[in-house]
Design a protein around this motif. Structure first.
Motif, PDB file in Angstrom:
ATOM      1  N   ARG A  50       2.549   0.573 -11.283  1.00  0.00           N
ATOM      2  CA  ARG A  50       1.149   0.433 -11.040  1.00  0.00           C
ATOM      3  C   ARG A  50       0.437  -0.626 -11.590  1.00  0.00           C
ATOM      4  O   ARG A  50      -0.096  -1.620 -11.380  1.00  0.00           O
ATOM      5  CB  ARG A  50       0.414   1.828 -10.833  1.00  0.00           C
ATOM      6  CG  ARG A  50      -1.105   1.793 -10.403  1.00  0.00           C
ATOM      7  CD  ARG A  50      -1.977   2.894 -10.593  1.00  0.00           C
ATOM      8  NE  ARG A  50      -2.336   2.993 -11.889  1.00  0.00           N
ATOM      9  CZ  ARG A  50      -3.230   2.533 -12.659  1.00  0.00           C
ATOM     10  NH1 ARG A  50      -4.110   1.820 -12.232  1.00  0.00           N
ATOM     11  NH2 ARG A  50      -3.429   2.750 -13.991  1.00  0.00           N
ATOM     12  N   THR A  86       7.418   1.741  -1.085  1.00  0.00           N
ATOM     13  CA  THR A  86       6.417   2.909  -1.301  1.00  0.00           C
ATOM     14  C   THR A  86       5.002   2.828  -0.845  1.00  0.00           C
ATOM     15  O   THR A  86       4.585   3.874  -0.684  1.00  0.00           O
ATOM     16  CB  THR A  86       6.695   3.202  -2.832  1.00  0.00           C
ATOM     17  OG1 THR A  86       5.866   2.585  -3.413  1.00  0.00           O
ATOM     18  CG2 THR A  86       8.061   3.597  -3.230  1.00  0.00           C
ATOM     19  N   LEU A  88       3.241   1.340  -2.900  1.00  0.00           N
ATOM     20  CA  LEU A  88       2.302   1.251  -4.165  1.00  0.00           C
ATOM     21  C   LEU A  88       1.296   0.307  -4.070  1.00  0.00           C
ATOM     22  O   LEU A  88       0.251   0.244  -4.855  1.00  0.00           O
ATOM     23  CB  LEU A  88       3.393   1.480  -5.192  1.00  0.00           C
ATOM     24  CG  LEU A  88       2.584   1.064  -6.775  1.00  0.00           C
ATOM     25  CD1 LEU A  88       1.577   2.237  -6.892  1.00  0.00           C
ATOM     26  CD2 LEU A  88       3.778   1.124  -7.649  1.00  0.00           C
ATOM     27  N   CYS A  91      -1.597   0.607  -2.205  1.00  0.00           N
ATOM     28  CA  CYS A  91      -2.797   1.655  -2.646  1.00  0.00           C
ATOM     29  C   CYS A  91      -3.348   1.157  -3.883  1.00  0.00           C
ATOM     30  O   CYS A  91      -4.528   1.158  -4.165  1.00  0.00           O
ATOM     31  CB  CYS A  91      -2.015   2.874  -3.020  1.00  0.00           C
ATOM     32  SG  CYS A  91      -1.484   3.709  -1.484  1.00  0.00           S
ATOM     33  N   LEU A 122       7.092   8.488   1.093  1.00  0.00           N
ATOM     34  CA  LEU A 122       5.887   7.818   0.506  1.00  0.00           C
ATOM     35  C   LEU A 122       5.148   8.829  -0.558  1.00  0.00           C
ATOM     36  O   LEU A 122       4.949   8.322  -1.629  1.00  0.00           O
ATOM     37  CB  LEU A 122       5.028   7.382   1.668  1.00  0.00           C
ATOM     38  CG  LEU A 122       5.600   6.073   2.426  1.00  0.00           C
ATOM     39  CD1 LEU A 122       4.755   5.991   3.500  1.00  0.00           C
ATOM     40  CD2 LEU A 122       5.783   5.113   1.625  1.00  0.00           C
ATOM     41  N   ASP A 123       4.697   9.888  -0.045  1.00  0.00           N
ATOM     42  CA  ASP A 123       3.742  10.898  -0.923  1.00  0.00           C
ATOM     43  C   ASP A 123       4.697  10.992  -2.110  1.00  0.00           C
ATOM     44  O   ASP A 123       4.017  11.131  -3.098  1.00  0.00           O
ATOM     45  CB  ASP A 123       3.893  12.069   0.141  1.00  0.00           C
ATOM     46  CG  ASP A 123       2.627  12.936  -0.669  1.00  0.00           C
ATOM     47  OD1 ASP A 123       1.530  12.663  -0.633  1.00  0.00           O
ATOM     48  OD2 ASP A 123       3.126  14.144  -1.234  1.00  0.00           O
ATOM     49  N   LEU A 126       4.479   8.238  -4.609  1.00  0.00           N
ATOM     50  CA  LEU A 126       3.366   7.781  -4.802  1.00  0.00           C
ATOM     51  C   LEU A 126       2.390   8.853  -5.839  1.00  0.00           C
ATOM     52  O   LEU A 126       1.416   8.600  -6.590  1.00  0.00           O
ATOM     53  CB  LEU A 126       2.342   7.441  -3.865  1.00  0.00           C
ATOM     54  CG  LEU A 126       2.927   6.234  -3.138  1.00  0.00           C
ATOM     55  CD1 LEU A 126       1.808   5.936  -1.750  1.00  0.00           C
ATOM     56  CD2 LEU A 126       2.722   5.013  -3.845  1.00  0.00           C
ATOM     57  N   ALA A 127       3.019   9.935  -5.573  1.00  0.00           N
ATOM     58  CA  ALA A 127       2.392  11.130  -6.567  1.00  0.00           C
ATOM     59  C   ALA A 127       2.195  11.101  -7.946  1.00  0.00           C
ATOM     60  O   ALA A 127       1.450  11.762  -8.568  1.00  0.00           O
ATOM     61  CB  ALA A 127       2.630  12.407  -6.240  1.00  0.00           C
ATOM     62  N   ALA A 133      -4.757   8.867  -6.044  1.00  0.00           N
ATOM     63  CA  ALA A 133      -4.472   9.730  -5.374  1.00  0.00           C
ATOM     64  C   ALA A 133      -5.105   9.678  -4.135  1.00  0.00           C
ATOM     65  O   ALA A 133      -4.424  10.051  -3.182  1.00  0.00           O
ATOM     66  CB  ALA A 133      -4.802  11.007  -6.137  1.00  0.00           C
ATOM     67  N   GLU A 135      -6.092   7.117  -2.272  1.00  0.00           N
ATOM     68  CA  GLU A 135      -5.436   6.208  -1.576  1.00  0.00           C
ATOM     69  C   GLU A 135      -4.037   6.700  -1.054  1.00  0.00           C
ATOM     70  O   GLU A 135      -3.727   6.285   0.233  1.00  0.00           O
ATOM     71  CB  GLU A 135      -5.173   4.687  -2.127  1.00  0.00           C
ATOM     72  CG  GLU A 135      -6.520   4.169  -2.357  1.00  0.00           C
ATOM     73  CD  GLU A 135      -7.228   4.723  -3.782  1.00  0.00           C
ATOM     74  OE1 GLU A 135      -8.196   4.310  -3.854  1.00  0.00           O
ATOM     75  OE2 GLU A 135      -6.514   5.360  -4.438  1.00  0.00           O
ATOM     76  N   ARG A 136      -3.218   7.248  -1.965  1.00  0.00           N
ATOM     77  CA  ARG A 136      -2.034   7.923  -1.457  1.00  0.00           C
ATOM     78  C   ARG A 136      -2.352   9.071  -0.057  1.00  0.00           C
ATOM     79  O   ARG A 136      -1.601   9.084   0.777  1.00  0.00           O
ATOM     80  CB  ARG A 136      -1.596   8.606  -2.477  1.00  0.00           C
ATOM     81  CG  ARG A 136      -0.159   9.483  -1.897  1.00  0.00           C
ATOM     82  CD  ARG A 136       0.355  10.347  -3.253  1.00  0.00           C
ATOM     83  NE  ARG A 136      -0.508  10.940  -3.953  1.00  0.00           N
ATOM     84  CZ  ARG A 136      -0.765  12.415  -3.834  1.00  0.00           C
ATOM     85  NH1 ARG A 136      -0.085  13.067  -2.686  1.00  0.00           N
ATOM     86  NH2 ARG A 136      -1.660  13.171  -4.666  1.00  0.00           N
ATOM     87  N   THR A 140      -0.933   8.517   3.718  1.00  0.00           N
ATOM     88  CA  THR A 140       0.093   9.263   4.136  1.00  0.00           C
ATOM     89  C   THR A 140      -0.466   9.833   5.259  1.00  0.00           C
ATOM     90  O   THR A 140       0.550  10.482   6.292  1.00  0.00           O
ATOM     91  CB  THR A 140       0.687  10.611   3.053  1.00  0.00           C
ATOM     92  OG1 THR A 140      -0.449  10.928   2.500  1.00  0.00           O
ATOM     93  CG2 THR A 140       1.606   9.570   2.077  1.00  0.00           C
TER      94      THR A 140
END
Length: 257
Positions: A50, A86, A88, A91, A122-123, A126-127, A133, A135-136, A140
């Protein structure tokens, strides 16, 4: 590749030759970090993907500063990305866009991805970042069960996402021109040289508006040469997390191309 510290995403070693794999198989390193078996590469910097996005792709394209100075009536601000991975970068871009956008301003984020991930992958990937959070969860929730073709997501009233599934050259060539910024985030040039080819870089340049920019973590010599040959003015900058160099550049407002 796969250096255990600092940054493992780019080294100018001999290119992998052969046919593009028909599909992608994921391994998971360090818990929730996806790794492509076919390309032998992680999807983002192992230090912090990130923060890498902010340093390389956002700051490398003078963002969010350009959003603050662009009037809302100027039309969509268009970002193109090679390698959705992903999600990322999308997001984190969305998160920063929400902080900097002006009323009525519109952002269109178009990404080109050969192997779109499944929703659960993806989830999982990115978690690890609580900062994105919201945006994730939104990404998804909107992600299709079987991602393919052209994925269109209205993320909120001021940003939309398009993911074009398939070979990057075909996808970029079919898009309308006038991109404002590019995130060049394919797998490392040593692992996926097609994603950095002279032909693709020329097509990308042709689709960029005068004054448009790019940023990339890659600093391999052939990548730099291909971008310069396409017409970009290329600049070396310090890379992220101890990486010696990254590249960014601009398409001159007055071009000979």
């Amino acid at each position: 590749m796969s250096a255990p510290d600092i940054n493992d995403r780019d080294s100018e070693i001999s290119s992998v030759q052969g046919q593009m794999p028909a599909s992608q198989t994921l391994d998971w390193h360090e818990g929730d970090m996806p790794y492509s078996q076919e390309f032998g590469d992680h999807f983002y910097c192992r230090t912090d993907g990130r923060l890498e996005c902010g340093h390389v792709f956002l700051a490398g394209n003078q963002l969010p500063d350009r959003w603050l100075s662009t009037p809302s009536q100027a039309g969509d601000f268009r970002i193109g990305e090679l390698g959705f991975g992903t999600g990322l970068n999308f997001c984190e871009t969305w998160r920063q866009w929400k902080l900097a956008r002006q009323p009525g301003a519109q952002l269109h984020f178009t990404s080109f991805e050969l192997y779109p991930m499944q929703r659960d992958d993806l989830d999982r990937a990115l978690a690890r970042w609580p900062e994105i959070a919201a945006e994730r969860l939104a990404l998804t929730a909107a992600w299709p069960d079987t991602p393919s073709g052209r994925i269109e997501i209205e993320a909120d009233g001021q940003i939309r996402l398009t993911v074009v599934c398939g070979p990057a050259l075909e996808g970029v060539a079919a898009e309308e021109p006038e991109f404002d910024a590019w995130f060049l985030d394919g797998f490392a040039p040593s692992r996926n040289p097609d994603m950095w080819s002279q032909r693709l870089m020329q097509t990308l340049f042709d689709k960029t508006k005068p004054g448009g920019t790019f940023g990339t973590y890659a600093a391999a010599g052939f990548v730099r040469r291909n971008l310069a040959a396409a017409g970009f003015t290329v600049e070396r900058r310090p890379g992220f997390a101890g990486k010696r160099e990254m590249l960014c550049g601009i398409k001159s407002a007055v071009s000979d191309q």
